[in-house]
Each structure stands twice: as C-alpha cells, then as structure tokens.
Design a protein around this motif. Structure first.
Motif, PDB file in Angstrom:
ATOM      1  N   ASP A 154      50.997  31.226  -2.203  1.00  0.00           N
ATOM      2  CA  ASP A 154      52.344  30.936  -1.594  1.00  0.00           C
ATOM      3  C   ASP A 154      53.351  30.465  -2.769  1.00  0.00           C
ATOM      4  O   ASP A 154      54.499  30.897  -2.755  1.00  0.00           O
ATOM      5  N   ARG A 155      52.785  29.748  -3.820  1.00  0.00           N
ATOM      6  CA  ARG A 155      53.648  29.372  -4.972  1.00  0.00           C
ATOM      7  C   ARG A 155      54.184  30.371  -5.679  1.00  0.00           C
ATOM      8  O   ARG A 155      55.433  30.268  -6.017  1.00  0.00           O
ATOM      9  N   HIS A 201      59.819  24.222  -6.178  1.00  0.00           N
ATOM     10  CA  HIS A 201      59.986  25.652  -5.956  1.00  0.00           C
ATOM     11  C   HIS A 201      61.294  26.009  -6.764  1.00  0.00           C
ATOM     12  O   HIS A 201      62.089  25.206  -7.297  1.00  0.00           O
ATOM     13  N   ARG A 225      54.320  33.636  -4.733  1.00  0.00           N
ATOM     14  CA  ARG A 225      55.311  34.375  -4.023  1.00  0.00           C
ATOM     15  C   ARG A 225      56.652  33.808  -3.980  1.00  0.00           C
ATOM     16  O   ARG A 225      57.762  34.451  -3.761  1.00  0.00           O
ATOM     17  N   GLN A 226      56.815  32.525  -3.723  1.00  0.00           N
ATOM     18  CA  GLN A 226      58.249  31.754  -3.698  1.00  0.00           C
ATOM     19  C   GLN A 226      58.771  31.988  -5.019  1.00  0.00           C
ATOM     20  O   GLN A 226      60.009  32.407  -4.994  1.00  0.00           O
ATOM     21  N   SER A 279      60.123  35.754  -5.666  1.00  0.00           N
ATOM     22  CA  SER A 279      61.073  36.280  -4.687  1.00  0.00           C
ATOM     23  C   SER A 279      62.429  35.822  -5.204  1.00  0.00           C
ATOM     24  O   SER A 279      63.393  36.347  -4.894  1.00  0.00           O
ATOM     25  N   LYS A 280      62.550  34.965  -5.847  1.00  0.00           N
ATOM     26  CA  LYS A 280      64.032  34.370  -6.607  1.00  0.00           C
ATOM     27  C   LYS A 280      64.176  35.003  -7.885  1.00  0.00           C
ATOM     28  O   LYS A 280      65.180  34.849  -8.488  1.00  0.00           O
ATOM     29  N   THR A 299      60.019  19.697  -4.388  1.00  0.00           N
ATOM     30  CA  THR A 299      59.057  20.999  -3.895  1.00  0.00           C
ATOM     31  C   THR A 299      58.245  21.772  -4.988  1.00  0.00           C
ATOM     32  O   THR A 299      57.363  22.348  -5.000  1.00  0.00           O
ATOM     33  N   VAL A 319      55.961  39.654  -1.053  1.00  0.00           N
ATOM     34  CA  VAL A 319      57.032  38.994  -1.215  1.00  0.00           C
ATOM     35  C   VAL A 319      57.881  38.414  -0.183  1.00  0.00           C
ATOM     36  O   VAL A 319      58.278  37.474  -0.193  1.00  0.00           O
TER      37      VAL A 319
END
Length: 1567
Positions: A841-842, A1366, A844-845, A848-849, A1364, A888
């Motif tokens: 998850d990390r 993120h 993937r986040q 995506s940016k 977070t 993603v």
C-alpha cells in the motif's frame, strides 16, 4: 689377414680420432662447468676477500635450508613428516641465535648486493677494451643468481606463479637482484645479443672459440628468465637471427648448450608470433625432442640414474660401471634409439655412425654423471626443484618438456605426439613416482595438460587408464599441482567427462576426493584449477552427488572464507598481516572462480530439482518433454532459468527446505556472497563483472527458499565497520554502481524480481496425491500460519527494498536507454519488480504521485521499443506496465488501448464505464420505422407506428453529424460516391478518436443489425436520415469495455453476466478471427439492439474531454458532449486591484491573490559590488534587521548597512571560503561554515563591532540555530546530525541513521517547534533520539526541509505528509533547487552556486529563482537575474530579499554582487546597464546611521519594532533608518507616478497596495 689388419687399423684410427674429439669436448665442457669452489677462489683472488665470501656463502646455505623448512608450510610439502622434523631441528638450532642470525642474514644480503654491483661496475669499465673476455663476469653472475634462486625456490613458491619474483615475494633477495641487474641496459643488450653469437671473439680479432661464452650466456639468461619480459627479449632476438642460432644449437650441439638452447626455445614459444613464424623448424625439432625423451627415460629406467642404487655402492666403482652400461646400451640401441649428432656435423651413412655414437655418449655421460652428484641422497631429503647447473639428465628432460608444453596446444603438432607414442612416454614418467622427487613429473603433467586440450588425446588418455594413473600421483608433492591442471582440462572436454562418469563409482569418488584435497592443501593456482574442474563437472549428476557426499560445499566455501579481503577485521590497526596489491588481486581471482563454481553447483541442483517437479506434476502429460533420470544437466538460457524459478516458487511452501540452500545458509554462504557484492565496489580487476554476476545468480536460485529473504534483509558488516543490508548491495548492482555490465544489471534485477514478486499465497499441493514439491505440513491451521508468515516476510522484503531506495532505482531502470541491446529487457524486468513492489500500500501510494504515472510518461515508454529487434522484450515490458497501472489505479483492465495508460485516461475510462446510458426509445422506434420504410417494408413500418404511437412522418431533412463536433447537411439529391467517401473518411476519424487501440477486424458494420443497404438503394437517400449503411467493413472501431456494477439495474441481465461487450467476428466460413481463445467461442448472451445502441452512445461519450458519470438522456439525432469545466472568474483577480478590493469588501479572503500579485514584482533596491573592494568575492549572505552579513571567498565575514550599503566592520573567520553564514534572531550570534579542505563551522558572538570566537565545530559542514529558544546548534557531518548546546559547547545528542540515504549535500534541519530533526532523509524525534521514519530517496543531492506549517517536508520535488508519511505531490519546478521560506507564505527556489551539481544536466533556471505559493506549491513567477546565484536570503518581514550573484565574462575578471530586491515593487523602465547601478540613496533627513557607532546586541533584529513601524507606530528611533528607507523605496522607485492611474485597475497604484500588504503581514500569515 692384410684385409683384416687394414680394417682393424682403420677402426683403431677412427676410435683414436673419436677419443681425441671427445677429450677436446670434455675439456671445453669442463671449463664451462668449472666448479663453484674454483670460481669462488678466483673471485677471492680478484677481489681480495676470499674468506669473507666463503663465510657469507656458508651462512647463505644455512639460511636457505632454514628458509626451505619454513617455506614448506604452505606448499606441496605440508604433509611430509621428515621435512617437519628437519624444520623443527633447524628452528631449534636457530633459537639461540636470535637477532645475531637476522643480522648475519642481512649482512649476507648486503654483501651479495655489493658483490653484484662490483661485478657490473668492473664489467662497465673493462667491456670497452679490445679483446675483453666476459666469461668470468658471466660465470660470477650466474653463480650469484643460482645461489639466490636456490634460496627463493626453497621457500616453495607457487610453481605456476609467472609474476616477477620481487612481486611474488618482496622480501626475497633474488627478485631484488633481478631488478638491479635489469637497470643495466647496456649489459642486458650485450647479453641478449652479442654474447649469443658464435663468432663473438673472432669479430674482435681473437682466435678463440665462443662455445664457452655461448654456454654461459644461455645459462645466465635461463636464470634471469623469471624476471624478463619474454615478448621483448625474443622480439629483438628474432630480428638479428639469434632464434635461428638457438634452433641450430637445440637440434645439433653438445651438452649443455643443447639443453640450454632448448630451454630458451621453450620460453620463446610463449610468443605466438614466433611460434607461427618458426613453424617449419618446430615441425622438424619436435619429433627429435620426443625421441630424445624416449632415450633419456629408457636410460633412467635401466638403473643408471637410480639414486637408491648409487647410494649403496662406492661412487667411483659405480661411476665406471654406469658409464660402461650406458655406453653399451647406447651402442646396442644405435640402430633404433634416437641420437644427438655431434656439434661439428652429423655423418651420413655407416661411416658417420661411430662418431655420432661417441658424441651422444659423451653428452649422455656428462648428464648422468652430474645427475649422480647433483643432490645428496637421503630418505629425509625432498627435492624442491631441478637446477640448471650442473646440468643433469633431469635438467635436459625438464627443458625438453617445457619446449613441448609450449607447443602442445597447437593442432598441427598433435599428429607428431601420436606418431612418436607420447602417451606411452607420459605413462612411463608417471609410473612408480617417488614423493620425494616429483619435479620432473610436474613438468610431464604440464605437458600432458597441454595435450588434453585436444579431444582425441583426452579420450585416448581416459581409454588407456590415464585417470587411474593421475590419481596415483603422491600427495603432497609438487606433481599435485600438475594433476590439478590435468583434471581441469579433462573437465573441459565433455565427452571425456561422460566417459569418466560411466566408470566405476570408487574411481569417481577418488577423483572427487583428490580434487577436494587440492582445494584445501595446495597452492592458490592449484586451488583455482580444482575449483574450475568442479565448476565444469557439476553438470554431471554423479560428480554432483559425490561432491555432496564428501561435504564438498563446505570445503569449497572454505577456500574463500579465509581470504583477508573478505574479512573486515584485516583492516584493524592492530593487524600486522597486511596484504599487498598482488595478493589482493590473486584473492579476487580466487573469489571469482569460487563464485562461478557455486553458480554452476546451484544451477545443477536446480535443474535436477525442476526435473523432479515435472516428473511429479506432469508424468501423465505428453505435452511436457523431460527426462526421467537425467545424468547431465541441460544448459538453460537466462529467461528459461528464471521462468522455471518462478514456477518452483509458486509450488514451494513458505517454510520449505532444500538441502543445497540449507547447507549454504548454515555455512554463511548467502552472507558471504552479499559481502562479496558489497566489497566489489572497490575492486578494479577484470573479472569483477563475472564475480558479481555469478554471486547474484546464486542468490536467484536460492530465492526459491523464502528463508533466504531474511538473510537479504539482515545487516552486513563492511570493511570500514559500517553496516548495510543485503538488498542495498543488490540494488547497487542493479543501479550500475558496481559495473555497467548489462548482464550484472539483469542478474541483480532477477534477484529483486524473485524477492518482491514472490507469491504470498503459494500452491505447494498438486492435483495428484503426493505431488507436493517441498513439503512442510498440510493442515489448515498450518496453512493459515504459513500464510501469515508469508505476508509478514514479504512485507519485510518490501520495506527493506524501499528503505534502500529501491523505488528510485527501479524507476530509473524503467527509463534506461542503454546498453541498447539489453535496454528493453532491463526495462521489462524493472517494471516487473516495481509491479511486484506495488502490492504494498505504501509503495502504491508513492508511485501514484510520481510524474512517471501522473504525467503519462509511462505511456511514452510503452509506445515503441528501444531496439526494433527486441519487440518480444518490449511486449513483456508492456505487460508488466499494464499490471503496474492496474495496481496503482486500483482498477482491473482499465482501458482497451494499452498504449494510452496514463492515470488521467484511466480515470476518464472509469467514469465512462460507470456512466448510465439512457436514451429516448421513441427516437429508436423512429429510426427502426424509417429503416423499414427504406427497405420497402411499409406494412411492417405502419404496424410499428400504430403500436408504439409514432407521429406521422413529414418529408423533413435532419442534420446529420459526421462527428459529435462537426455539423453538415447532406445534399438533397442522391448520395454520390464523393459524399460517401467523405462520410466514410469522417467516421474513420471518429472511430480512431474513440479508441486508437489498433485492434483489427472490429467495426460497427460487422454487426448484422447495422449492416444495411447503401444510401442510394432506397428512398431514405433523399430524406437526410443518418444512413449507417455507408459504414462499410473498412471502418474499424474497437468496442468499449463497459464496467457493469449493480448500481445500474436498467442494464439487461445478459449484459450483467459479463463486464465486456464483445462482437462476434465471423468469416464467411464461420471461423472466428483476431480474438483470444476465451473470447472466440460463441458468447452465451445474445447481442441485442439495446447493447448496440448503448455501445454507440458510449463511444460518443468517450470523446468528451471532461466526461461526467451522471448524464441526461442521450439524443439519438444530436451529438453528445459533456459540458466543459466552467472557467474560474477569479483568475483575473490576481492582477486586478479593484476586483480584489471589491471581493475583500464583500467578505471574501483575497490574501492569496494579494500574495501572488505582490510576489510577481521584484525591483533592485541596493547593490553591493565586490569590485569596490580589493580582491573580494562574495559567496553567501544573511539579512538581519537593518544589516546584511556577507561571507566572502577569502574567508571574511563582513557587515553592511542596508540603508546606505556602507560596510560597518569585518573579520576573518576561516582560512578558506565561507560557504554558509547564519545569524540568530537577536543578532548577537553568527554561525559560519566552510566546506573546503577541512570542513569547519564556527560560532561567533558579535559585540563591539567585531566577531569573537565562541565555539568551533570541526568536521561540521553545515550548521543552523534551533528555531524556538535558539540556544542550541544543529550540525551536519555527512549523514550524521549532532545537536550542540551553545552555552556549554557540549554535544547533546547525535543522530546517525541505520540505513542512510547518503545525500551528497545533506543539511540537517529542525522543525519550527524543535521537536523533529530531518537529516539525510531520515526523520528523528529530538527528545528520545529515536528514528521515526525514513523517506524514500528520489534524488542524489537535496535531503529536504520542513515546511513552516510543520505538516509537510519538501525534499527536492517531493512533498511528504508528516502525519501519514504519504507522498502528497511532486513539484517539478523545484528540481535541484534549495528552498527558502518567506514569512509571507512564499517559497523561493534557487539552484545555489555552492550546491549546484555540475555533473548533472544543467537546468533552465541556473540564473533565476522561482517563486511558489507555500499553500499549494503553484508557481507564481520565475525571476531571471542574468547571473549565477550563489545564495539567497529573505528579510524577517519578507519585504526584501538579498541575492548573491556572480558574473564572469569571457574577457573580464569575475565580479560578484550582493543585490537587495524590493518585493512587490515594479521595476522601472531602465536599461540593462542601469539595472546594475544602485538606486538613489534613502533620504538622509531622518537617518542617523552615518553619525552613530554601529553596535550589535539584543536589538540587532528589531523585527517586532519594525512590525509596529509598518503599522504606523513611529515611536522607536533606533529603527527609523530602515523604516524611512522602506518608505523611500516604495515612493521613490516610481517617482511622480503615484496618481497616474485613475482607472482603478491596479496597474500603477501598486505601491500603496504593497505597503498595506506588508503592514498587514501578521494577519495574513495567521490566516
């Protein structure tokens, strides 16, 4: 009787002549073989030091014996008990000597060196004299080098070590003397050219034979050969005919010249050009040499030279009997045995037979006489080498063997070996070997190895029992080294190894045992050959099984486990056993061979394991071809190997065990391989790429067992005592940091793929019972535990890879373009690894940016391969890129078009798929009615009209749209072919715009319900109704894949069963075309008119630039288009003062627009030039209240007044340039930093207009004050951050990251509340000193800063959320730019001169700085200052910025400026020259700075007072200068233009606006 008497007389005369000739030759040889005692006596008479010389020689012999005892420890004599006893006796006798013995040895070495120097000096003085005789000089030199070479050989050096003796053993006197002699170029030239001539004396007018000189010259050259460069020596000899002369001596000469010449030829044949040029001579000489060996071997076997016999009888009697025996043997064997002709010519016919026999006899007699007296014979004696002088039969055989060895690999000489029965000759030498004397056997084995290169000879050797004979060679012995070469060449021939593997198991077991013994107890060269033997023979199952049975893996691992280059402790300061460069290079080669052997070992085991897996799973299937009982492992390609590894991973339990991997892990082999990869960063040897690649390939195979992942995540100890993880080394190899070899990159990526893409849910069970590959439990409880363990393990792997910056490595590899032949494969593997990593998850986040996905860069990469011939690899890249995009985006099968996979297009496709398509059914009925009418079905049409209630039709013309955005009317007449072609062209454009997927054979016309007649076939041709018949089969339109959800109940149930609407494409014959197998079958859901219309409307909807989910009812007659976003009316408010003021009065917050407008204007206000000062260059600055502190290249800190630009005072702070300068808010402390030479930061207190040293921080490259109380300093030392107390100067705490990011320009910084520290991309808690989080690294230089809101971190272009962790967004404009924050919520980004990376690609804004909004990071302005920027500082209220600029023209000297810009003030209409001038000085009426003494203290900053003054409070006189200056700045820059703007558009009334803006700085900052 007379005839008989005459014959007897002739025979007597011939015998007398032969005897006289033999006597003359013996005398010549005796002179050449003058004993060492006589030579010492002559040298003593010449030098006057006979006693000293003899004493030194005796001491040297004693030392040589003692050294030989010590030298046996590492070589072939390790297991000899007798030698051990002698060595202990020698050591015991030497214990009493102590230092005196060392002193005596040093004196002896010094005396030898002095003797050599004296001889050479004497030669240089006399060699120019006419008639000079060089024989005594050559004899003396030969004796010196023979003596020292004897000492060197007794140390048991590696016999295959061809390095210069001084490099092999720097402490040996032999190598040192060689270096001294080789410096005498004149002597070496004479020795190699003149002294090898047969007419040397005659050329000087001396009537004397040169035979003795030639013998001594050859003898000396052979002693010097270990230090000579063979190519240079014999290249010169080839030019002047010397090599031809040597050939004649080797073929036809007396001993020892014949043997010495053969030895020189052996060295000359190492030069391939000479071997080729003298092919004819070699073809003639090789058979003679082989026959000569047969003769010498036969004589030796007859007992003449048997040392056991000669030691038990009287020497003289034995000598006479041996000579008689030899003569009679030679006479009898004359007709058949090979002979050596006399030096004066070989006779032809029977008349020349007798002299030839006697000449050969003389030669043989000398050799065997010397053989008897050469060495003392004792059962305690072990011969280490064969000497050159005196020449013996062994010497002659050794030199002949060397000559034949150098030619053995050539194919043209192989036939001679078979013709002259070389096989029998070799067998004769290797039978009944004595372990005390195997020197000659070693040379024979080297010759054998050269012949084993030929497949035919190797097979014959095996067939005649050669392997059994090899294994009988005693060990330990010198011949063991030869055995290692022989078995290596045997393994090189696969056919020979197949025959060996078919032999009896005990023989194979003995072969493996012998090779394993060599691995542990021989020289390094022998270990290398044994290692290569195993690496070549592991593919044979019987060898592999026997290797495992004898614990071979442990013994192979021990070869490298004891090497010092892999032991971090060998770098300790208390460790005296340092290794030199040659030893280190040899150790690296050893590591290379062992890594290759381990790779072959693991791949062989993997082959048999995978074959067993196939047998279990596909035994009944005929589609898989495999051998049930393979005996030879097949060679797999790179792709085949790793595909099979993935298959086994899927069928292997998470807790599986596999004996090869388990044993390797138990030995520590995985850790050792990772250490080898990590240490290879500093290795520069040629085999580094192969070493790293082999180590990575071993790890790839080991990744089948998941427990290996734990070792890869663990920390390793490096040579510098630091620690790193295994994945760090693997990622470094993948990034090309070790080597740019594409094979290494692919092997490293394979390891990453097998780890990060490892299946979480595994399927160890097969369809058949007992089909589990590697078992570990089968209950459901254990399965749950295994699944949980698998998830934890793979998450640990993901975390380790991310912590070591794996994301940025994989991203860079996905965009690589070289090497061009492997770039597509590397891209595909990197994309697969990133796709596997994106399961986290990390990750993937974060991904995506990144611009690669958010900006559609991946779409560009997917379009075309790097190399067109690598389309297959590019397809794999596309496959994993789509898989990555699915993970993603969180969507499955997002697009029909695989070449347009940006996230924005995926979002658009998702919106279209979720849109509910609604249309007016009456319109559809109307279209059906018109279609029936056009086809002549009037009654059916009327019935439909009545049932559905259609209105009566009138002959009206409707607008027909060729595209949703293009309206055209068809002509009233019949549709012509031109109109049809135009319509077809427009619809093709529409279809291409709908989805340019490139999928063939898909169109509307292929549906049976849409395949209608042409426009001119019916009355509808003149009605203007859309005619779908014109869309013929040439129009290609792929279907839209509609994602159905349960939120749309209106969609038919048949469609709900499938997520994709597909049209059946049938050829006339009924066969499907162009579809996958799963879609080519008849669809169970019948295609309806509703699905066709829905698909048509969906295609229209997909053309919208901004599609929405909720759409009104679609019109079948009108084009559909979603509304475009409404443009913001606030965009114009940025620059319109009236609009912003009106919105403020209406209650809207316009501070953002005020801020954006103010920070689009910067006007130069004050300039300080370095040219105004002598030899001064500005480097950095800091605005502090009314003053500016400037650092210089000369190491000064200078303080200037902002109002008038006058220097107040200065002080020298550093010996080198000041690279950073910072003052605290109170203005009484300043910290300066210097990076160059010795990094140092110094804290200064400012009082009484001078800098006073307060605290010195060595090795601190950057330092800054704490944010709140400013009583602490945060210093940066590489990746470490240290917190200091200002008052006490002590360290409070140190923050060293566990896994550093190693930013090249790391700057530790504190957050606004002093609770957090960011250093080297790692976040720390100040109070506890614990590491909170490590941010992923996406650049090499800038480590990051805290945002003033304490919620975000800006690291180059990445913005991270502190809550977070993120990745919030990326700001490309901040790439490689330092961020400076303004109190006005603005960020200034500039590429500073001290931090600019000149190695990277130069950016567009090197001479400019960017202004960004601190709230949303939107760009406000880019200000170009036309010069390089060294530093940038912002005032406390944000109204001024100071920029250090430098300019160095082509024809002008470098000049630097400190330019202060006023924020929010428009630049006047002035020329470029005026821009460099200072603006007019501030008004002097209210200024008293010129008369007052400048003092710095608690009121230095005065920022609170400045804030009150800007709000209209003018009570404070101390800050009046700055306030007046600001007022003058605002009013005087646009003199006379204050009232020029009456239209209230804000263009000219900006000064009042800016004044109000800064006056309300507090309120805006609070907002």
């Amino acid at each position: 009787m007379s005839a008989g008497n005459e014959s007897e007389e002739e025979a007597a005369v011939a015998a007398a002549a032969a005897e006289r000739e033999a006597t003359l030759m013996a005398e010549a040889v005796a002179v050449a073989y003058q004993s060492e005692d006589e030579a010492q006596e002559q040298a003593a008479q010449a030098d006057g030091a006979a006693d000293n010389q003899e004493g030194a020689e005796n001491e040297g012999e004693d030392e040589a014996m003692s050294e030989s005892g010590d030298g046996d420890g590492d070589g072939d004599g390790d297991g000899d008990d007798e030698n051990a006893e002698n060595g202990s006796n020698d050591s015991n006798s030497a214990e009493g000597g102590g230092n005196p013995e060392e002193t005596a040895a040093a004196d002896r070495r010094q005396a030898t060196k002095k003797e050599l120097t004296t001889i050479i000096d004497k030669w240089e003085q006399q060699q120019t004299q006419n008639g000079y005789d060089p024989i005594p000089t050559l004899r003396s030199l030969a004796e010196i080098f023979e003596r020292e070479k004897d000492v060197y050989r007794r140390k048991d050096p590696d016999p295959l070590d061809t390095r210069h003796p001084y490099r092999a053993d720097p402490s040996c006197q032999y190598g040192l003397l060689l270096k001294l002699l080789f410096r005498k170029d004149t002597f070496m030239s004479k020795l190699l050219n003149d002294y090898l001539r047969e007419n040397y004396f005659s050329r000087q007018g001396v009537s004397r034979s040169s035979l003795e000189l030639n013998i001594l010259a050859c003898r000396l050259i052979l002693e010097l050969m270990p230090g000579l460069e063979t190519t240079v020596v014999f290249q010169t000899a080839d030019d002047d005919g010397t090599i031809n002369r040597i050939y004649s001596w080797a073929e036809d000469s007396i001993e020892p010249l014949q043997s010495y010449a053969t030895g020189l030829l052996a060295d000359a044949m190492d030069v391939s050009d000479i071997t080729i040029n003298y092919r004819d001579q070699n073809m003639r000489l090789v058979p003679k040499m082989i026959k000569r060996l047969h003769m010498l071997l036969a004589i030796s076997k007859s007992g003449v030279s048997d040392p056991n016999n000669t030691s038990m009888h009287n020497q003289s009697a034995d000598s006479s009997s041996a000579s008689a025996s030899m003569l009679s043997w030679v006479a009898c064997a004359n007709s058949s045995a090979p002979q050596s002709p006399q030096h004066n010519g070989s006779g032809v016919g029977m008349g020349a037979g007798a002299p030839s026999v006697h000449g050969d006899t003389s030669n043989m007699s000398i050799l065997f006489e010397n053989s008897r007296d050469a060495f003392p014979v004792s059962r305690y004696y072990k011969r280490m080498y064969i000497p050159m002088h005196p020449p013996t039969a062994d010497t002659s055989q050794m030199l002949i063997m060397r000559y034949l060895t150098s030619l053995g690999e050539y194919q043209e000489y192989l036939a001679m070996a078979f013709e002259n029965n070389v096989m029998q000759l070799i067998f004769g030498y290797l039978e009944n070997l004595d372990r005390r004397d195997t020197c000659l056997a070693y040379e024979v084995l080297k010759y054998l190895a050269s012949l084993l290169c030929h497949k035919k000879f190797a097979l014959e050797f095996i067939a005649h029992g050669g392997l059994e004979l090899l294994l009988k060679v005693p060990r330990p012995s010198l011949a063991t080294t030869g055995v290692s070469i022989a078995i290596y060449y045997l393994a090189y021939c696969e056919d020979a190894m197949e025959r060996i593997c078919s032999m009896q198991r005990p023989l194979i077991s003995e072969l493996v045992r012998y090779a394993l013994w060599i691995l542990g107890r021989c020289h390094d060269s022998s270990k290398c050959h044994a290692t290569m033997f195993f690496s070549l023979s592991f593919q044979f199952k019987v060898i592999l099984d026997e290797f495992d049975a004898q614990d071979g893996l442990r013994k192979l691992y021990n070869v490298i486990s004891v090497l010092k280059i892999l032991d971090p402790s060998h770098n300790d300061s208390d460790n005296d056993s340092e290794i030199n460069e040659d030893q280190e290079c040899a150790s690296r080669q050893m590591v290379r061979h062992v890594c290759v052997a381990l790779k072959r070992y693991m791949e062989a085991h993997f082959f048999y394991k995978y074959n067993s897996f196939l047998c279990q799973h596909y035994a009944a299937s005929s589609s898989h071809f495999f051998s049930q009982n393979p005996t030879v492992a097949a060679k797999l390609t790179f792709d085949q190997l790793h595909d099979q590894i993935r298959t086994l991973q899927e069928h292997t339990s998470i807790r599986a065990q596999w004996q090869p991997v388990d044993q390797l892990m138990k030995l520590g082999g995985i850790t050792m391989l990772l250490r080898i990869i990590a240490f290879s960063y500093d290795w520069m040897n040629t085999g580094r790429s192969e070493t790293v690649r082999s180590a990575l390939d071993v790890l790839s195979v080991c990744c089948i067992i998941p427990r290996v992942y734990v070792v890869l995540c663990d920390r390793l100890t490096m040579l510098d005592k630091t620690t790193t993880s295994g994945f760090c080394s693997v990622l470094g190899a993948a990034a090309g940091e070790i080597t740019t070899d594409a094979e290494v990159l692919k092997s490293a990526l394979a390891v990453l793929c097998h780890c990060v893409c490892s299946p979480i849910i595994r399927n160890p069970d097969s369809s058949s019972s007992g089909g589990r590959l590697m078992k570990f439990g089968n209950s459901s409880r254990k399965n749950k535990a295994n699944n949980k363990y698998a998830e934890e393990l793979i998450e640990r792997v993901w975390e380790s890879v991310c912590s070591n910056n794996g994301i940025v490595v994989l991203l860079s590899l996905m965009q690589t373009k070289g090497p061009i032949t492997d770039a597509d494969c590397i891209r595909g593997m990197a994309c697969r690894a990133l796709a596997g990593l994106a399961r986290s998850d990390r990750v993937r986040q974060i991904v995506s940016k990144l611009p690669l996905f958010a900006s559609g860069q991946l779409q560009t990469l997917m379009r075309d391969p790097i190399l067109q011939e690598k389309r297959a690899e590019h397809v794999i890249f596309q496959k994993y890129a789509l898989e990555l995009l699915e993970r993603v985006s969180g969507k499955t099968k997002p697009l029909n078009n695989p070449l347009d996979p940006s996230l924005s297009n995926m979002h658009k496709a998702n919106v279209i798929a979720q849109t509910r398509i609604q249309y007016n059914k009456q319109q559809l009925y109307q279209l059906i009615f018109e279609h029936l009418e056009s086809n002549g079905l009037s009654q059916t049409a009327q019935m439909l009209q009545r049932e559905v209630g259609l209105p009566l039709q009138t002959p009206t013309t409707r607008n027909f749209h060729q595209s949703p955005f293009d309206y055209k009317t068809l002509p009233s007449g019949g549709s012509s072919s031109l109109s049809r072609s135009r319509l077809r062209s427009r619809m093709q454009d529409v279809n291409a715009a709908i989805m340019a997927s490139g999928e063939p054979n898909r169109s509307f016309s292929e549906h049976p319900l849409l395949d209608t007649a042409g426009a001119g076939d019916g009355p509808s041709g003149s009605s203007g109704i859309p005619n779908f018949g014109c869309l013929n089969s040439s129009t290609q339109t792929p279907p839209i894949k509609i994602r159905r959800t349960e939120r749309h109940p209106s969609i038919s149930s048949s469609v709900n069963r499938s997520n994709i609407i597909q049209k059946h494409m049938m050829e006339p014959g009924g066969m499907t075309m162009g579809l996958p197998d799963d879609l080519a079958q008849p669809h169970p859901n019948r295609v309806t008119l509703n699905t066709i219309v829905t698909e048509y409307l969906t295609n229209q909807h997909s053309l919208c630039n901004n599609p929405v989910i909720t759409c009104p009812q679609f019109d079948l007659y009108e084009p559909h288009k979603c509304p475009d976003p409404r443009p913001s009316r606030l965009l114009s408010s940025n620059f319109n003062l009236t609009s912003r003021h009106a919105r403020t009065q209406a209650g809207f917050n316009t501070s953002r627009f005020d801020r954006r407008y103010v920070h689009t204007h910067f006007s130069p206000w004050r300039t300080i030039r370095s040219a105004d000062y002598e030899d001064l260059e500005f480097t950095c600055c800091d605005l502090v209240g009314k003053y500016i502190i400037v650092g210089t290249q000369q190491g000064d800190g200078r303080v200037f007044n902002l109002n008038n630009g006058v220097e107040q005072f200065f002080s020298n702070c550093h010996n080198f340039s000041v690279d950073a300068i910072k003052a605290n808010r109170a203005g009484d402390l300043v910290i300066t930093s210097s990076f160059w030479r010795i990094p140092t930061s110094i804290l200064w207190s400012i009082a009484d207009n001078e800098f006073k040293l307060k605290l010195r921080l060595p090795d601190v490259t950057y330092c800054e004050f704490s944010q709140t109380s400013q009583d602490r300093l945060l210093g940066t030392q590489n990746e470490c951050a240290t917190l200091y107390d200002i008052n006490t100067g002590t360290k409070i705490s140190t923050f060293t990251p566990t896994i550093p990011n190693l930013y090249t320009k790391n700057r530790a910084t504190l957050c606004r509340t002093d609770e957090l520290i960011l250093s080297d991309g790692v976040l720390w808690d100040v109070r506890s000193g614990k590491e909170i989080h490590k941010f992923d690294k996406f650049n090499q230089c800038i480590s990051g800063v805290f945002h003033p809101n304490c919620l975000e971190i800006i690291a180059n272009t990445e913005v991270w959320d502190l809550r977070t962790f993120h990745l919030l967004q990326t700001v490309p404009v901040l790439d490689q730019r330092n961020c400076t924050f303004s109190p006005m919520h603005v960020i200034y980004g500039a590429s500073l001169g001290a931090d600019r990376d000149h190695d990277s690609e130069t950016t567009t804004y090197d001479t400019s700085f960017n202004v960004l909004d601190a709230y949303d990071y939107s760009s406000i302005a880019t200000i170009d200052v036309k010069r390089n920027i060294n530093d940038l500082s912002v005032s406390a209220n944000g109204g001024l910025i100071a920029v250090v600029e430098d300019y160095s023209g082509y024809d002008s000297k470098q000049e630097t400026y400190v330019k202060i810009y006023a924020v929010g003030v428009k630049k006047g209409e002035r020329s470029e020259e005026e821009d460099d001038e200072e603006v007019p000085e501030s008004d002097e009426d209210g200024s008293d700075t010129g008369s007052e003494t400048f003092t710095l203290g608690p009121d230095f900053m005065g920022f609170p007072m400045l804030r009150r003054n800007l709000n209209g409070n003018d009570d404070d006189d101390d800050d009046g200068d700055l306030d007046d200056g600001d007022g003058d700045l605002i009013s005087s820059d646009e003199d006379g233009d204050d009232d020029a703007d009456d239209d209230a558009d804000g263009d000219e009334d900006i000064e009042d606006d800016v004044f109000d803006y800064f006056a309300n700085a507090d309120s805006s900052s609070d907002d």
